[in-house]
Design a protein around this motif. Structure first.
Motif, PDB file in Angstrom:
ATOM      1  N   UNK A 278      43.009  59.018  38.215  1.00  0.00           N
ATOM      2  CA  UNK A 278      43.128  60.499  38.877  1.00  0.00           C
ATOM      3  C   UNK A 278      42.788  61.545  37.372  1.00  0.00           C
ATOM      4  N   UNK A 279      41.778  62.387  37.613  1.00  0.00           N
ATOM      5  CA  UNK A 279      41.463  63.336  36.498  1.00  0.00           C
ATOM      6  C   UNK A 279      42.536  64.200  36.160  1.00  0.00           C
ATOM      7  N   UNK A 280      42.750  64.286  34.894  1.00  0.00           N
ATOM      8  CA  UNK A 280      44.053  65.226  34.525  1.00  0.00           C
ATOM      9  C   UNK A 280      43.747  66.724  35.102  1.00  0.00           C
ATOM     10  N   UNK A 281      44.665  67.515  35.246  1.00  0.00           N
ATOM     11  CA  UNK A 281      44.550  68.792  35.916  1.00  0.00           C
ATOM     12  C   UNK A 281      44.247  69.842  34.830  1.00  0.00           C
ATOM     13  N   UNK A 282      43.291  70.595  34.709  1.00  0.00           N
ATOM     14  CA  UNK A 282      42.736  71.357  33.626  1.00  0.00           C
ATOM     15  C   UNK A 282      43.587  72.613  33.508  1.00  0.00           C
ATOM     16  N   UNK A 283      44.269  72.897  32.525  1.00  0.00           N
ATOM     17  CA  UNK A 283      45.419  73.758  32.158  1.00  0.00           C
ATOM     18  C   UNK A 283      45.042  74.777  31.205  1.00  0.00           C
ATOM     19  N   UNK A 284      45.619  75.979  31.383  1.00  0.00           N
ATOM     20  CA  UNK A 284      45.459  76.922  30.269  1.00  0.00           C
ATOM     21  C   UNK A 284      46.913  77.653  30.148  1.00  0.00           C
ATOM     22  N   UNK A 285      47.124  78.124  28.747  1.00  0.00           N
ATOM     23  CA  UNK A 285      48.122  78.801  28.630  1.00  0.00           C
ATOM     24  C   UNK A 285      47.606  80.341  28.355  1.00  0.00           C
ATOM     25  N   UNK A 286      48.380  81.142  29.154  1.00  0.00           N
ATOM     26  CA  UNK A 286      48.214  82.617  29.057  1.00  0.00           C
ATOM     27  C   UNK A 286      49.126  83.328  28.452  1.00  0.00           C
ATOM     28  N   UNK A 287      48.853  84.134  27.299  1.00  0.00           N
ATOM     29  CA  UNK A 287      50.074  84.570  26.282  1.00  0.00           C
ATOM     30  C   UNK A 287      50.537  83.673  25.338  1.00  0.00           C
TER      31      UNK A 287
ATOM     32  N   UNK B 164      55.679  74.756  25.548  1.00  0.00           N
ATOM     33  CA  UNK B 164      54.684  74.433  26.591  1.00  0.00           C
ATOM     34  C   UNK B 164      53.761  73.605  25.931  1.00  0.00           C
ATOM     35  N   UNK B 165      53.283  73.569  24.638  1.00  0.00           N
ATOM     36  CA  UNK B 165      52.192  72.877  24.111  1.00  0.00           C
ATOM     37  C   UNK B 165      52.774  71.402  24.023  1.00  0.00           C
ATOM     38  N   UNK B 166      53.885  71.248  23.455  1.00  0.00           N
ATOM     39  CA  UNK B 166      54.280  69.756  23.299  1.00  0.00           C
ATOM     40  C   UNK B 166      54.627  69.015  24.969  1.00  0.00           C
ATOM     41  N   UNK B 167      55.112  69.945  25.652  1.00  0.00           N
ATOM     42  CA  UNK B 167      55.416  69.382  27.176  1.00  0.00           C
ATOM     43  C   UNK B 167      54.066  69.062  27.759  1.00  0.00           C
ATOM     44  N   UNK B 168      52.976  69.957  27.711  1.00  0.00           N
ATOM     45  CA  UNK B 168      51.786  69.730  28.261  1.00  0.00           C
ATOM     46  C   UNK B 168      51.187  68.632  27.957  1.00  0.00           C
ATOM     47  N   UNK B 169      51.043  68.512  26.596  1.00  0.00           N
ATOM     48  CA  UNK B 169      50.032  67.396  25.878  1.00  0.00           C
ATOM     49  C   UNK B 169      50.810  66.020  26.094  1.00  0.00           C
ATOM     50  N   UNK B 170      52.146  66.073  25.992  1.00  0.00           N
ATOM     51  CA  UNK B 170      52.906  64.731  26.469  1.00  0.00           C
ATOM     52  C   UNK B 170      52.637  64.277  27.725  1.00  0.00           C
ATOM     53  N   UNK B 171      52.171  64.905  28.609  1.00  0.00           N
ATOM     54  CA  UNK B 171      52.115  64.376  30.102  1.00  0.00           C
ATOM     55  C   UNK B 171      50.460  64.257  30.319  1.00  0.00           C
ATOM     56  N   UNK B 172      50.238  63.003  30.715  1.00  0.00           N
ATOM     57  CA  UNK B 172      48.888  62.722  30.770  1.00  0.00           C
ATOM     58  C   UNK B 172      48.268  63.239  32.223  1.00  0.00           C
ATOM     59  N   UNK B 173      48.942  63.816  33.068  1.00  0.00           N
ATOM     60  CA  UNK B 173      48.547  64.283  34.255  1.00  0.00           C
ATOM     61  C   UNK B 173      47.784  65.845  34.060  1.00  0.00           C
ATOM     62  N   UNK B 174      48.317  66.372  32.613  1.00  0.00           N
ATOM     63  CA  UNK B 174      47.652  67.461  32.335  1.00  0.00           C
ATOM     64  C   UNK B 174      46.590  67.575  31.321  1.00  0.00           C
ATOM     65  N   UNK B 175      45.771  68.362  31.172  1.00  0.00           N
ATOM     66  CA  UNK B 175      44.648  68.540  30.117  1.00  0.00           C
ATOM     67  C   UNK B 175      44.898  70.069  29.714  1.00  0.00           C
ATOM     68  N   UNK B 176      45.176  70.189  28.506  1.00  0.00           N
ATOM     69  CA  UNK B 176      45.403  71.567  28.083  1.00  0.00           C
ATOM     70  C   UNK B 176      44.114  71.922  27.279  1.00  0.00           C
TER      71      UNK B 176
ATOM     72  N   UNK C 293      57.372  70.598  33.649  1.00  0.00           N
ATOM     73  CA  UNK C 293      56.318  70.219  33.875  1.00  0.00           C
ATOM     74  C   UNK C 293      55.754  69.172  34.988  1.00  0.00           C
ATOM     75  N   UNK C 294      57.049  68.303  34.772  1.00  0.00           N
ATOM     76  CA  UNK C 294      57.029  67.121  36.026  1.00  0.00           C
ATOM     77  C   UNK C 294      57.279  67.795  37.371  1.00  0.00           C
TER      78      UNK C 294
END
Lengths: 309, 309
Positions: B1-10, B19-31, B270-271
């Motif tokens: 499954x392709x990770x969900x391309x995600x951005x942080x605004x602000x 947010x950065x550690x939580x997103x990068x630790x989750x393989x389903x997201x691509x920050x 994020x889960x």
């Protein structure tokens, strides 16, 4: 069809002036009882609303016309007793209370009707139709009246939960949320609070909207002693001018004036209540109260002159 | 499954810390990108969030971690662009804004997630289970911290819309509304507002509930310089004592203590966001923000000492 046996809880000036004539003029209702702390009222009278709802035979519906503070507690008991409930405006003192009543009424299969009398002018419907689908170039609300004329010697309006100038101003908000063709948000609010009071005597509010191209302004003021006005003026970006005066009872579209020729605010409220009861449906519009809360969330307080007593 | 391309605004402190550690630790997201006025951030960086959402290829989700004031405008554009949106707490500056976003997200079939990080302790779930179905004999909340330690030199907290002590206090409300076994209403609120400030530095709140037999009290205070505490203590009428400490991370039931052994607040957020995206569902809990608004609707203001600068 047997008329709906109905009681008024919190019999006072608004009940006597508006609810009693509207109920008694409608053959589908039978006004059988009322309660008030003073014991005055119509039909079978009570000083204790709990005793009323326990003792009146075959009661089906109530109109709760107390001040907003105790309304949640009364409405909760009525809903749990299976009674259809009509609430004067604003429906409750807080947003959580009305949200809770909405859930309870749905669970109990009774009709709950949070009324906003100013929405019940035919002219308000006509203004909404004239604005539907348009972009807005300008909004200017002036809700200016003399507090000493309308609330002589009343102290509760300045107390916590008393709403201050939002007590009349919420009528303007209830028309505005009905006619505005899109989303509408409080952007800023200046609240003029008399020294020693807890609620504002005046408020200058700026709204914003994705559907607007120009300024959206609202002035609520209880310090106007001459030339009182209750006016909502809206210009659309394609050049239509819509103006509601006299609290919504008079409408001018591009200068063409008309007056409300419907049944009147409270007769129309009770007509709507019947539709809701027949359909076992509810009508719980929280938007006007939510706008007041938003004014307080974003408000800047300025000290104004003390109230003259 | 392709990770969900995600951005942080602000992109700011909360984004970097949580947010950065939580997103990068989750393989389903691509920050993949971030925006901030300063231009600092992770991935492809932007100073203009509008440019980000136009230019980042295949973007699917955003976390909006700005202060609450501009969040509505950003979230609206993101929802209209078909992006799933996660909002830091409180979701928006006003109640009308979050209600509008909820409707927009439903219409656009995207997931909108109004997060309340303090709800994401496993200990909070355990407290809710311990209280479910019980009557409440007593509630005592103390959310006491040193504003100079946590918000050194920050002026926005005292400005209109800055929330004051409700900025941390809304975390307590978010736990309370999750664990309290029934309806809960603000009955009174004393707001201690520093001379020259627009928001309170402390608040004493009394709640009421049909499910309570005793007092429900909450003290929020930003003037505590030693022995800070973030505690919610609840006694049930049948004798169970539930006590959440450290902002919810530690739980004692009848003296038996345990710590949060879940994944942590932001990893759990994020889960949950993934579950919502997979189900094309939204989670928009307005109850904590509504309680703040209710405190302001019913509040009594007292003048407190000016802020030391």
């Amino acid at each position: 069809m047997t008329p709906i046996r109905t009681a008024i809880l919190g019999f006072g000036k608004i009940a006597a002036d508006q609810h009693v004539p509207a109920i008694t003029a409608n053959p589908r209702f039978d006004l059988v009882a009322s309660s008030s702390r003073s014991g005055q009222g119509v039909g079978q009278t009570f000083t204790d609303w709990r005793k009323l709802i326990r003792e009146v035979d075959g009661l089906e519906a109530v109109a709760i016309t107390t001040p907003p503070g105790p309304r949640y507690e009364i409405a909760r008991e009525c809903v749990l007793a299976g009674l259809h409930c009509l609430l004067e405006k604003p429906p409750t003192a807080t947003l959580t209370e009305i949200a809770d009543l909405a859930c309870l009424a749905e669970a109990q299969r009774v009709s709950l009707f949070a009324t906003w009398h100013a929405q019940h002018h035919r002219t308000v419907d006509a203004a909404a139709r004239a604005l539907a689908g348009k972009r807005i170039a300008r909004l200017d609300i002036r809700w200016h009246e003399d507090v000493d004329k309308w609330h002589p010697g009343q102290d509760w309006i300045w107390q916590p939960g008393g709403f201050g100038v939002f007590d009349p101003g919420i009528n303007a908000f209830s028309i505005l949320t009905r006619i505005f063709p899109g989303s509408l948000f409080v952007r800023s609010a200046e609240l003029h609070v008399p020294h020693g009071a807890q609620t504002p005597i005046a408020a200058d509010i700026a709204f914003s909207s994705p559907q607007a191209d120009g300024p959206l302004r609202c002035s609520l003021d209880w310090r106007r002693t001459e030339g009182e006005e209750w006016t909502i003026a809206v210009d659309t970006s394609d050049g239509t001018r819509v103006r509601l005066e006299n609290g919504g009872a008079r409408l001018a579209i591009d200068g063409q004036a008309s007056n409300d020729e419907g049944p009147g605010e409270y007769p129309d409220i009770y007509r709507t209540f019947l539709d809701l009861i027949d359909a076992r449906d509810s009508s719980i519009d929280v938007a006007p109260l939510r706008l007041v809360a938003d004014c307080l969330l974003l408000g800047t307080r300025r000290e104004a002159d003390p109230i003259k007593r």
